[in-house]
Design an enzyme around this catalytic site. Structure first.
Site, mmCIF file in Angstrom:
data_model
loop_
_atom_site.group_PDB
_atom_site.id
_atom_site.type_symbol
_atom_site.label_atom_id
_atom_site.label_comp_id
_atom_site.label_asym_id
_atom_site.label_seq_id
_atom_site.Cartn_x
_atom_site.Cartn_y
_atom_site.Cartn_z
ATOM 1 N N ASP A 104 32.889 42.762 48.300
ATOM 2 C CA ASP A 104 32.862 42.592 46.868
ATOM 3 C C ASP A 104 34.101 41.833 46.503
ATOM 4 O OD1 ASP A 104 32.916 43.070 44.378
ATOM 5 O OD2 ASP A 104 32.475 45.407 44.345
ATOM 6 N N HIS A 110 38.898 42.636 40.360
ATOM 7 C CA HIS A 110 39.840 43.262 41.124
ATOM 8 C C HIS A 110 41.158 42.485 41.776
ATOM 9 C CE1 HIS A 110 36.635 46.143 40.732
ATOM 10 N NE2 HIS A 110 35.789 45.388 41.090
ATOM 11 N N ILE A 121 41.751 46.223 38.761
ATOM 12 C CA ILE A 121 41.507 47.614 38.927
ATOM 13 C C ILE A 121 40.955 47.744 40.498
ATOM 14 C CG2 ILE A 121 41.109 48.047 36.492
ATOM 15 C CD1 ILE A 121 38.191 48.072 37.104
ATOM 16 N N GLY A 129 35.191 50.621 42.622
ATOM 17 C CA GLY A 129 34.925 51.973 42.555
ATOM 18 C C GLY A 129 34.419 52.476 43.847
#
Length: 288
Positions: free
Chosen positions: A190, A195, A210, A213
């Site tokens: 990903d 990110h 961040i 998830g």
């Protein structure tokens, strides 16, 4: 450009063949924090090639179709897309290396209205290339914040969230995340710049990049394995979670767990910021 409900629902995804190695399984485990204690043989079983085992959450990265919502044919306002829920179900034991094929499809699009957006559910079946056996089913719910009010159905919403018990947790587990956790996890496939790139993160309304998830979901699974199952991955059959707030790399994550027979309920809190980052969590086990 508004989304075309029927066209999007019928969107074709080419099968994705994915050969994954023991190195990939180890990298994934390191990305969610396994191996933090190099003297714990239970953790080393997932990060050391001798006797290597696959984590139950590994299917979330297998035959991953990528960030397809960004493709122009979808009509999706991808900049406002939010990953809302994730689940997986294991149908057979996973090997730490192998070759699989992923079959991805959109299963529903629920119109919440112009002000509330739309919910899109997609499902990926992961099968063994050689035998054709179904290994896992992975499902994801995305909130399309900018795409509601397109005239689609107002029924058929995803299942209601799992209800976590109101009593005190039966167990809890605190796991730190590394400041560079997102940089490690993104190597499992990903590569969304949200990110890693501060400029992209700030453009999306965050002060800094961040954590993924799915990485947070993996940390919660690690917590359940540590607190309840003595790191026995074979106990876990399925897992479902709702993402409620972003995690910042470096946060300490406390996962609170309730065990009722073969069902484990959980939620995860970023301790330093006192924010619930995962809610409505459920793990189905096969303890008996």
């Amino acid at each position: 450009m508004a989304i075309d409900y029927q066209r999007l629902l019928e969107r074709r995804f080419e099968p994705i063949e994915h050969a994954y190695s023991r190195r990939d399984s180890i990298l994934y485990a390191l990305g969610i924090g396994l191996g933090a204690d190099p003297l714990d043989p239970r953790q080393l079983a997932y990060v050391y090639e001798e006797g290597l085992r696959a984590l139950p959450t590994l299917p979330v990265i297998l035959a991953y179709p990528g960030f397809w919502a960004k493709e122009p044919d979808t009509g999706i306002d991808w900049r406002r897309l939010v990953h809302a829920e994730q689940s997986f179900e294991l149908h057979a034991p996973l090997a730490p290396e192998g070759r699989v094929i992923g079959h991805n499809r959109i299963t529903s699009i629920f119109d919440k209205g112009a002000e509330k957006g739309a919910l899109l559910t997609q499902q990926r079946e992961i099968v063994d290339t050689a035998s054709g056996a179904l290994l896992a089913t992975v499902s994801q719910v995305s909130l399309l914040r900018g795409d509601g009010g397109f005239g689609g159905p107002r029924n058929g919403a995803p299942p209601a969230p799992h209800v976590v018990p109101e009593r005190q947790p039966d167990a809890s587990c605190d796991l730190p995340t590394l400041p560079q956790a997102a940089l490690i996890y993104r190597l499992s496939g990903d590569t969304n710049p949200l990110h890693v790139d501060p400029t992209v993160a700030q453009g999306a309304g965050f002060t800094r990049p961040i954590l993924h998830g799915l990485c947070t979901m993996g940390v919660a699974c690690h917590a359940a394995m540590r607190a309840l199952f003595d790191y026995n991955a074979s106990c876990i059959r399925s897992m479902r979670v709702r993402f409620t707030a972003p995690v910042l790399p470096g946060d300490t994550l406390r996962t609170e767990l309730w065990q009722d027979g073969d069902i484990v309920s959980f939620r995860t809190i970023a301790l330093e910021r006192r924010v619930t980052v995962l809610s409505a969590g459920r793990i189905d086990t096969q303890l008996h």
